[in-house]
Design a protein around this motif. Sequence first.
Motif, PDB file in Angstrom:
ATOM      1  N   LYS A 105       0.837  -1.197   0.000  1.00  0.00           N
ATOM      2  CA  LYS A 105       0.000   0.000   0.000  1.00  0.00           C
ATOM      3  C   LYS A 105       0.874   1.251   0.000  1.00  0.00           C
ATOM      4  O   LYS A 105       1.939   1.276   0.611  1.00  0.00           O
ATOM      5  CB  LYS A 105      -0.909   0.018   1.222  1.00  0.00           C
ATOM      6  CG  LYS A 105      -1.939  -1.093   1.223  1.00  0.00           C
ATOM      7  CD  LYS A 105      -2.915  -0.902   2.342  1.00  0.00           C
ATOM      8  CE  LYS A 105      -4.060  -1.886   2.190  1.00  0.00           C
ATOM      9  NZ  LYS A 105      -5.141  -1.579   3.100  1.00  0.00           N
ATOM     10  N   ARG A 106       0.368   2.264  -0.694  1.00  0.00           N
ATOM     11  CA  ARG A 106       0.998   3.587  -0.683  1.00  0.00           C
ATOM     12  C   ARG A 106      -0.113   4.608  -0.500  1.00  0.00           C
ATOM     13  O   ARG A 106      -1.039   4.665  -1.305  1.00  0.00           O
ATOM     14  CB  ARG A 106       1.750   3.844  -1.981  1.00  0.00           C
ATOM     15  CG  ARG A 106       2.513   5.153  -1.993  1.00  0.00           C
ATOM     16  CD  ARG A 106       3.279   5.374  -3.296  1.00  0.00           C
ATOM     17  NE  ARG A 106       4.359   4.408  -3.421  1.00  0.00           N
ATOM     18  CZ  ARG A 106       4.559   3.642  -4.499  1.00  0.00           C
ATOM     19  NH1 ARG A 106       3.757   3.714  -5.548  1.00  0.00           N
ATOM     20  NH2 ARG A 106       5.560   2.792  -4.540  1.00  0.00           N
ATOM     21  N   ASP A 107      -0.038   5.408   0.563  1.00  0.00           N
ATOM     22  CA  ASP A 107      -1.095   6.389   0.804  1.00  0.00           C
ATOM     23  C   ASP A 107      -0.816   7.671   0.010  1.00  0.00           C
ATOM     24  O   ASP A 107       0.241   7.795  -0.617  1.00  0.00           O
ATOM     25  CB  ASP A 107      -1.266   6.650   2.309  1.00  0.00           C
ATOM     26  CG  ASP A 107      -0.107   7.365   2.964  1.00  0.00           C
ATOM     27  OD1 ASP A 107       0.694   8.033   2.269  1.00  0.00           O
ATOM     28  OD2 ASP A 107       0.004   7.276   4.205  1.00  0.00           O
ATOM     29  N   PRO A 108      -1.755   8.610   0.010  1.00  0.00           N
ATOM     30  CA  PRO A 108      -1.585   9.833  -0.783  1.00  0.00           C
ATOM     31  C   PRO A 108      -0.341  10.651  -0.422  1.00  0.00           C
ATOM     32  O   PRO A 108       0.181  11.385  -1.254  1.00  0.00           O
ATOM     33  CB  PRO A 108      -2.871  10.625  -0.485  1.00  0.00           C
ATOM     34  CG  PRO A 108      -3.867   9.598  -0.088  1.00  0.00           C
ATOM     35  CD  PRO A 108      -3.089   8.522   0.612  1.00  0.00           C
ATOM     36  N   GLU A 109       0.143  10.504   0.791  1.00  0.00           N
ATOM     37  CA  GLU A 109       1.363  11.214   1.200  1.00  0.00           C
ATOM     38  C   GLU A 109       2.639  10.487   0.781  1.00  0.00           C
ATOM     39  O   GLU A 109       3.742  10.963   1.015  1.00  0.00           O
ATOM     40  CB  GLU A 109       1.374  11.435   2.724  1.00  0.00           C
ATOM     41  CG  GLU A 109       0.355  12.438   3.219  1.00  0.00           C
ATOM     42  CD  GLU A 109      -1.042  11.831   3.320  1.00  0.00           C
ATOM     43  OE1 GLU A 109      -1.167  10.658   3.755  1.00  0.00           O
ATOM     44  OE2 GLU A 109      -2.007  12.519   2.942  1.00  0.00           O
ATOM     45  N   GLY A 110       2.493   9.298   0.196  1.00  0.00           N
ATOM     46  CA  GLY A 110       3.651   8.531  -0.258  1.00  0.00           C
ATOM     47  C   GLY A 110       4.183   7.544   0.762  1.00  0.00           C
ATOM     48  O   GLY A 110       5.191   6.897   0.521  1.00  0.00           O
TER      49      GLY A 110
END
Length: 129
Positions: free
Chosen positions: A78-83
């Motif tokens: 997983k990679r969230d919107p903040e990286g």
Amino acid sequence: MATSVHLVSKAGVFQEMEARQHRLTADEPENNHGTDKGPAPYELLLASLAACSSATLRMYADRKGWQLGTITADLRFKRDPEGNESIERTISFSETLSEEQMARIRDIIEKTPVTKTLKRGTPIATHFA
């Protein structure tokens, strides 16, 4: 333990690799400029973690005489919107384990070799020949 991998890339993002006498491929899905002839690199990373996790737990349980039955591992990158990146790992067994056994399994899974390598952020030195 494999200590080296040899890779040949002739065109595009399709990759052919050798690890000892074994041949592997990697590619990207068609929607990411690939031809989907093999797992994507992150899928191979997850497969490495899954294989190491299962093998380590199996070896430990065998030494203890514990019956795990079938081990199933489901992993997601997983990679969230903040990286920020993370891996979710879900392990299950077809046999029922006691709470004491599960407590030990929870401890062992965090000490598997690939888990430790990923968590400590192993440095990578790159050289060009």
